[in-house]
Design a protein around this motif. Structure first.
Motif, PDB file in Angstrom:
ATOM      1  N   UNK A  78      38.641  45.795  45.907  1.00 54.69           N
ATOM      2  CA  UNK A  78      39.539  44.695  46.250  1.00 54.69           C
ATOM      3  C   UNK A  78      38.865  43.364  45.987  1.00 54.69           C
ATOM      4  N   UNK A  79      37.603  43.257  46.383  1.00 57.62           N
ATOM      5  CA  UNK A  79      36.862  42.014  46.155  1.00 57.62           C
ATOM      6  C   UNK A  79      36.752  41.708  44.664  1.00 57.62           C
ATOM      7  N   UNK A  80      36.592  42.739  43.841  1.00 57.39           N
ATOM      8  CA  UNK A  80      36.426  42.541  42.404  1.00 57.39           C
ATOM      9  C   UNK A  80      37.658  41.921  41.747  1.00 57.39           C
ATOM     10  N   UNK A  81      38.852  42.250  42.261  1.00 57.55           N
ATOM     11  CA  UNK A  81      40.070  41.850  41.536  1.00 57.55           C
ATOM     12  C   UNK A  81      40.939  40.843  42.287  1.00 57.55           C
ATOM     13  N   UNK A  82      40.703  40.656  43.588  1.00 59.05           N
ATOM     14  CA  UNK A  82      41.630  39.837  44.380  1.00 59.05           C
ATOM     15  C   UNK A  82      41.754  38.422  43.840  1.00 59.05           C
ATOM     16  N   UNK A  83      40.631  37.809  43.486  1.00 67.22           N
ATOM     17  CA  UNK A  83      40.700  36.431  42.984  1.00 67.22           C
ATOM     18  C   UNK A  83      41.509  36.325  41.708  1.00 67.22           C
ATOM     19  N   UNK A  84      41.285  37.278  40.788  1.00 68.36           N
ATOM     20  CA  UNK A  84      42.018  37.249  39.523  1.00 68.36           C
ATOM     21  C   UNK A  84      43.509  37.471  39.735  1.00 68.36           C
ATOM     22  N   UNK A  85      43.855  38.395  40.638  1.00 72.75           N
ATOM     23  CA  UNK A  85      45.266  38.668  40.880  1.00 72.75           C
ATOM     24  C   UNK A  85      45.954  37.499  41.569  1.00 72.75           C
ATOM     25  N   UNK A  86      45.230  36.807  42.430  1.00 76.08           N
ATOM     26  CA  UNK A  86      45.815  35.633  43.083  1.00 76.08           C
ATOM     27  C   UNK A  86      46.143  34.561  42.064  1.00 76.08           C
ATOM     28  N   UNK A  87      45.177  34.282  41.166  1.00 78.22           N
ATOM     29  CA  UNK A  87      45.434  33.275  40.131  1.00 78.22           C
ATOM     30  C   UNK A  87      46.553  33.722  39.199  1.00 78.22           C
ATOM     31  N   UNK A  94      67.436  33.903  34.546  1.00 77.97           N
ATOM     32  CA  UNK A  94      66.543  34.151  33.427  1.00 77.97           C
ATOM     33  C   UNK A  94      65.573  35.216  33.897  1.00 77.97           C
ATOM     34  N   UNK A  95      65.916  36.466  33.653  1.00 73.58           N
ATOM     35  CA  UNK A  95      65.189  37.590  34.240  1.00 73.58           C
ATOM     36  C   UNK A  95      64.339  38.278  33.194  1.00 73.58           C
ATOM     37  N   UNK A  96      63.109  38.580  33.570  1.00 76.66           N
ATOM     38  CA  UNK A  96      62.180  39.251  32.665  1.00 76.66           C
ATOM     39  C   UNK A  96      61.308  40.214  33.443  1.00 76.66           C
ATOM     40  N   UNK A  97      60.839  41.243  32.751  1.00 79.73           N
ATOM     41  CA  UNK A  97      59.803  42.118  33.278  1.00 79.73           C
ATOM     42  C   UNK A  97      58.491  41.624  32.703  1.00 79.73           C
ATOM     43  N   UNK A  98      57.542  41.359  33.550  1.00 78.92           N
ATOM     44  CA  UNK A  98      56.263  40.805  33.119  1.00 78.92           C
ATOM     45  C   UNK A  98      55.128  41.683  33.627  1.00 78.92           C
ATOM     46  N   UNK A  99      54.291  42.123  32.708  1.00 76.63           N
ATOM     47  CA  UNK A  99      53.111  42.915  33.052  1.00 76.63           C
ATOM     48  C   UNK A  99      51.901  41.993  32.984  1.00 76.63           C
ATOM     49  N   UNK A 100      51.165  41.887  34.083  1.00 78.45           N
ATOM     50  CA  UNK A 100      49.949  41.087  34.108  1.00 78.45           C
ATOM     51  C   UNK A 100      48.732  41.986  34.091  1.00 78.45           C
ATOM     52  N   UNK A 101      47.867  41.836  33.078  1.00 74.53           N
ATOM     53  CA  UNK A 101      46.745  42.755  32.921  1.00 74.53           C
ATOM     54  C   UNK A 101      45.386  42.093  33.057  1.00 74.53           C
ATOM     55  N   UNK A 102      44.460  42.840  33.655  1.00 72.97           N
ATOM     56  CA  UNK A 102      43.062  42.436  33.796  1.00 72.97           C
ATOM     57  C   UNK A 102      42.172  43.560  33.289  1.00 72.97           C
ATOM     58  N   UNK A 103      41.163  43.227  32.503  1.00 66.51           N
ATOM     59  CA  UNK A 103      40.161  44.193  32.069  1.00 66.51           C
ATOM     60  C   UNK A 103      38.818  43.788  32.665  1.00 66.51           C
ATOM     61  N   UNK A 104      38.192  44.694  33.393  1.00 66.81           N
ATOM     62  CA  UNK A 104      36.943  44.412  34.089  1.00 66.81           C
ATOM     63  C   UNK A 104      35.796  45.177  33.421  1.00 66.81           C
ATOM     64  N   UNK A 123      50.238  31.809  38.387  1.00 64.07           N
ATOM     65  CA  UNK A 123      50.527  31.266  37.061  1.00 64.07           C
ATOM     66  C   UNK A 123      51.533  32.092  36.270  1.00 64.07           C
ATOM     67  N   UNK A 124      51.612  33.413  36.554  1.00 62.33           N
ATOM     68  CA  UNK A 124      52.402  34.296  35.709  1.00 62.33           C
ATOM     69  C   UNK A 124      53.578  34.952  36.423  1.00 62.33           C
ATOM     70  N   UNK A 125      53.477  35.163  37.742  1.00 60.50           N
ATOM     71  CA  UNK A 125      54.463  35.890  38.531  1.00 60.50           C
ATOM     72  C   UNK A 125      54.804  37.223  37.874  1.00 60.50           C
ATOM     73  N   UNK A 126      53.828  38.120  37.723  1.00 60.00           N
ATOM     74  CA  UNK A 126      54.104  39.396  37.054  1.00 60.00           C
ATOM     75  C   UNK A 126      54.954  40.330  37.903  1.00 60.00           C
ATOM     76  N   UNK A 132      61.592  39.625  39.032  1.00 61.62           N
ATOM     77  CA  UNK A 132      62.290  39.381  37.771  1.00 61.62           C
ATOM     78  C   UNK A 132      62.551  37.894  37.530  1.00 61.62           C
ATOM     79  N   UNK A 133      62.903  37.166  38.582  1.00 57.72           N
ATOM     80  CA  UNK A 133      63.291  35.755  38.434  1.00 57.72           C
ATOM     81  C   UNK A 133      62.945  35.038  39.733  1.00 57.72           C
ATOM     82  N   UNK A 134      61.784  34.395  39.762  1.00 59.05           N
ATOM     83  CA  UNK A 134      61.300  33.752  40.978  1.00 59.05           C
ATOM     84  C   UNK A 134      62.205  32.594  41.396  1.00 59.05           C
ATOM     85  N   UNK A 135      62.694  31.817  40.447  1.00 58.11           N
ATOM     86  CA  UNK A 135      63.538  30.672  40.794  1.00 58.11           C
ATOM     87  C   UNK A 135      64.843  31.123  41.446  1.00 58.11           C
ATOM     88  N   UNK A 136      65.440  32.168  40.928  1.00 49.06           N
ATOM     89  CA  UNK A 136      66.665  32.682  41.540  1.00 49.06           C
ATOM     90  C   UNK A 136      66.381  33.185  42.949  1.00 49.06           C
TER      91      UNK A 136
END
Length: 856
Positions: free
Chosen positions: A110-119, A91-101, A123-126, A430-434
């Motif tokens: 790096x400090x500004x975004x690292x926490x958000x990117x980790x979460x 089950x393969x997908x392209x996923x874009x994960x976006x943050x607006x600061x 949760x999303x595996x972009x 694309x597919x973390x489980x695979x």
């Protein structure tokens, strides 16, 4: 700090304001929630506009935006599922994960975004990140932060600042106006839209990374990979242009082969090379060739935006300098291959029509099979096709080298990750489980078994299908698989399953086959009907012939050149009286013509044999090579006194013996490189060079025109043709030199901190190459390798090692037959060995032994 204008400050204060809205369906973005909200949600203008603009950039994705509440680091999401196959477990997908600061000024990026990117990662595996800052940032800060984040998260990370965001918003005024007028009062909306009013095109911030080889072979096309990041990469008006380097010669030193139009004054549209996965990254590959030798300037890359009055604003990046090593590689001689080229073109059309096609390209060694496929692939690349080339190893010691090379070719080569990690990261994006369940199987393909897990063909097949489909969505994808006559039945059966599965998916219009524009073409290249049915190392052509028959695909045969063609082929390699930059003296023209005719008569229509004979004359000082054009010319007339070997083997032997007379250390190094396999890791070759030929440079090695040390980027060292490897393996050297070579191999294997089962197996084979082998040491290594291969579940490697162990035991017994009682007793003691050899479970192995006893 520069004071921002009042109009700018006011516009961004309004853009970062909150408002309530029920998102209309025709906007192209939806709430990121499992439940449809009953009332209007609170959103930020900035986030809604950025998400809506990305929905315009990539309308084929589903886009979502998160209301202003705790969101797990996610502000907007884009997702496109491009392959779902229950049979293969994909089950393969392209996923874009976006943050607006929302920031006026930013400290540590790096400090500004690292926490958000980790979460977000959890949760999303972009597939990749986009971080949009409302503040202004310098290019240097963005570059440093991006590189650090990409190393940590193993995903591309795009960081956009105020300048880039404003440029992006100005390209989509309609959607911006709609949102702004919904969110703000009429007067406020007018202020923002006036500030964002389109202006004359100015060059926005563009970053460019260039990967060029350090070394190339003269006459052999090479590639320069160019990755351009820009918020406008997918928009019209962004141009890409290459201009060649300076040359003192009247003949251009470096010539562009593709893409078509990249060297024109206006260049080509950058969007045409944009990855379908990433709207802000454009990748182009320059295909270049040179026939000159020495250090050469590769020119510049110019990227910019077209402006009014045909004026172009550009940023320029130097491509770099490359060192070209000498090589007698002629320009493609199309006449004998015209029919084959036409049939390959037809196969490409079939691939585009049916989504999958396969063709076999066969012929004897040196007949031009590879050159035909390479020239076809080159022309296809010039017109936008993507080509993956992979070679099978020329021994049976590494049966999955071909698969490993295909995997590497299908993933992004940028970054510092090891090849296997790049492959696993690409699959996971694309597919973390695979990726999780295939981890051990993929590592086994690369000879690594440092993780426990199930190793099955199905997992490998599913991963390969996923990456093939991901790449094929971008247009025609060509897989040129070389030397397949060296593949064992197991690997050939794998490719049969692969083609069948892809054809099934194409018939169901899955994945890349949905749009009817993309295609996947397999070029299966190898030898058939060799005179020797079985070589000493156990190689046969029959499995490959059977494989082609079962595929029932078209077959292109490369026959020896006709008399007219072979004469014309040799003549094209030489200077004549009309060439520019000619070195040949006029009084030698007639003698040169006689030499050409003699070479043509002796070689029997085999182009490799002709080239080997010319190499002999070149090394003996009869022929020279123009350093600017690569054409040969006669230096001195005494060519009749030099023996011209009548066969390819003898020609290679003649050259090696001459090398041994002139440079014995270099000849020994060349022989050592062929001890086990046709390729050596760069680390092993460095040890051999320091131990056997300490005064030889990399340029000296390349100048043999037998070995190729690669592009200078940590590549494996390889033989320039299979015929060199097979011939040199049969040459004899004295016991002292053989011992030095084997000791160097064994010392290198011993220095590995965690040798894999494959490394231990090769170590044992090296030990057996001694004049008086240490059979006890070899058995110990084979046993250790077999035990570890079993422990990690790599049954393919276990079977290979077990077969080697049995062969060793048989050779020590003088290849006498086992007494039946002894054989059965041995089988009882080691059912696992029998199970691995036959690829059956212990219960079936025991049952078969019982049946054998009853039969006896």
């Amino acid at each position: 700090m520069v004071q921002e204008p009042l109009s700018e400050r006011r516009a961004w204060e309004l853009l970062t304001r909150d408002f309530r809205w029920r998102l209309p369906a025709d906007l192209g973005i939806y709430p990121f929630s499992d439940v449809e909200p009953e009332t209007p949600e609170r959103y930020q203008v900035f986030e809604i506009i950025v998400a809506a603009v990305f929905a315009q950039l990539r309308p084929e994705y589903d886009w979502y935006v998160t209301p202003n509440r705790p969101d797990g680091g996610i502000d907007f999401v884009g997702r496109q599922t491009f392959l779902s196959n229950e049979t293969l477990g994909i089950t393969a997908a392209i996923t874009v994960g976006g943050q607006c600061k929302k920031r006026s000024h930013v400290g540590d990026l790096v400090h500004e975004v690292a926490g958000s990117l980790t979460r977000m990662s959890a949760s999303l595996n972009p597939t990749f990140f986009v971080v949009a800052f409302s503040a202004r940032l310098t290019r240097k800060r963005v570059k440093e932060a991006r590189e650090m984040l990409e190393r940590e998260y193993r995903r591309h990370c795009h960081i956009l600042d105020r300048d880039q965001i404003e440029g992006l918003l100005r390209e989509y005024p309609t959607v911006v106006s709609r949102i702004v007028r919904q969110a703000l009062s009429s007067e406020e909306a007018d202020e923002v839209l006036e500030y964002l009013r389109p202006v004359d095109a100015v060059l926005r911030t563009i970053s460019c990374s260039i990967e060029a080889p350090d070394q190339v072979l003269a006459g052999v096309p090479f590639r320069v990979s160019i990755t351009i990041r820009s918020v406008s990469a997918a928009a019209a008006g962004v141009r890409f242009r290459w201009q060649g380097g300076k040359s003192d010669s009247s003949v251009s030193a470096v010539r562009l082969l593709g893409p078509v139009g990249a060297n024109e004054p206006n260049g080509i549209d950058l969007a045409s090379g944009t990855s379908s996965d990433d709207p802000m990254t454009a990748r182009h590959v320059l295909e270049l060739v040179t026939y000159a030798v020495g250090e050469l300037d590769l020119g510049e890359v110019c990227v910019g935006l077209s402006a009014k009055a045909n004026r172009v604003e550009e940023e320029v990046w130097p491509v770099g300098v490359v060192r070209a090593a000498p090589s007698i590689t002629p320009r493609f001689f199309a006449r004998p291959f015209a029919g084959g080229m036409q049939r390959l073109d037809e196969a490409a059309d079939q691939a585009k029509a049916l989504a999958v096609a396969a063709v076999g390209v066969v012929g004897s060694g040196g007949s031009g099979k590879s050159r035909l496929c390479e020239e076809f692939a080159l022309e296809a690349r010039r017109h936008g096709a993507h080509v993956i080339s992979a070679h099978q190893t020329k021994t049976l010691n590494d049966p999955h080298r071909l698969l490993a090379e295909i995997f590497i070719g299908l993933v992004d080569r940028s970054g510092q990750l090891e090849p296997v990690e790049r492959v696993l990261t690409a699959i996971a994006s694309y597919d973390q489980q695979l990726a999780d369940r295939s981890d051990a199987a993929i590592r086994s393909i690369f000879g690594l078994n440092d993780i426990e897990g199930e190793i099955t063909e199905q997992n490998i097949l599913s991963c390969l299908v996923l990456l093939l489909v991901a790449n094929a969505r971008r247009g025609l994808l060509i897989l040129h698989l070389q030397d397949m006559h060296w593949c064992g039945s197991e690997v050939l059966l794998f490719f049969e399953h692969l083609v069948w599965q892809l054809q099934q998916m194409a018939s169901e219009r899955q994945g890349w086959a949905q749009d009817g524009r993309s295609g996947l073409l397999f070029l299966f290249e190898g030898r058939v009907h060799e005179h020797q049915r079985r070589q000493p190392e156990g190689w046969m052509t029959e499995p490959f012939e059977t494989f082609l028959q079962r595929l029932d695909s078209p077959r292109i045969s490369c026959a020896p050149f006709s008399s007219d063609d072979r004469l014309a082929f040799v003549q094209r390699l030489f200077e004549n009286r009309h060439n520019a930059d000619r070195v040949l003296r006029a009084e030698l023209l007639e003698l040169q013509a006689e030499l050409i005719e003699a070479v043509e008569r002796m070689a029997g229509g085999n182009p490799f044999h002709m080239l080997e004979q010319l190499q002999t004359f070149k090394e003996r000082g009869v022929l020279g090579q123009n350093p600017n054009t690569g054409l040969l010319y006669m230096i001195q007339p005494a060519w009749r006194t030099i023996a011209v070997p009548p066969s390819i083997f003898e020609a290679i032997e003649y050259r090696w013996l001459y090398l041994r007379d002139r440079a014995p250390e270099m000849a020994l190094l060349v022989w050592a490189a062929a001890l086990l396999e046709d390729r050596l890791p760069s680390g092993l070759f460095d040890v051999l060079r320091k131990r056997l030929a300490p005064h030889a440079s990399v340029e000296d090695v390349n100048s043999t025109e037998i070995l190729w040390t690669g592009s200078g980027q940590g590549s494996d060292i390889s033989f320039r043709h299979e015929n060199y490897f097979r011939a040199i393996q049969q040459f004899a050297i004295d016991a002292t030199d053989r011992s030095r070579v084997v000791d160097a191999y064994c010392d290198w294997f011993a220095s590995l901190s965690q040798p894999s089962p494959g490394d231990q197996f090769r170590w044992a084979l090296a030990v057996l190459q001694q004049e008086n082998p240490d059979y006890g040491r070899a058995k110990s290594l084979l046993n250790a390798a077999l035990a570890e291969a079993r422990l990690t579940g790599d049954l393919r490697m276990a079977r290979r090692i077990a077969g080697g162990a049995v062969d060793l035991a048989w050779s020590l017994d003088g290849r006498d037959p086992f007494p039946l009682d002894t054989f059965l007793e041995y089988c009882d003691q080691d059912l696992d060995l029998i199970r691995n050899l036959l690829d059956i479970d212990r219960y079936e192995a025991s049952a078969r032994l019982g049946s054998l006893r009853e039969h006896i």
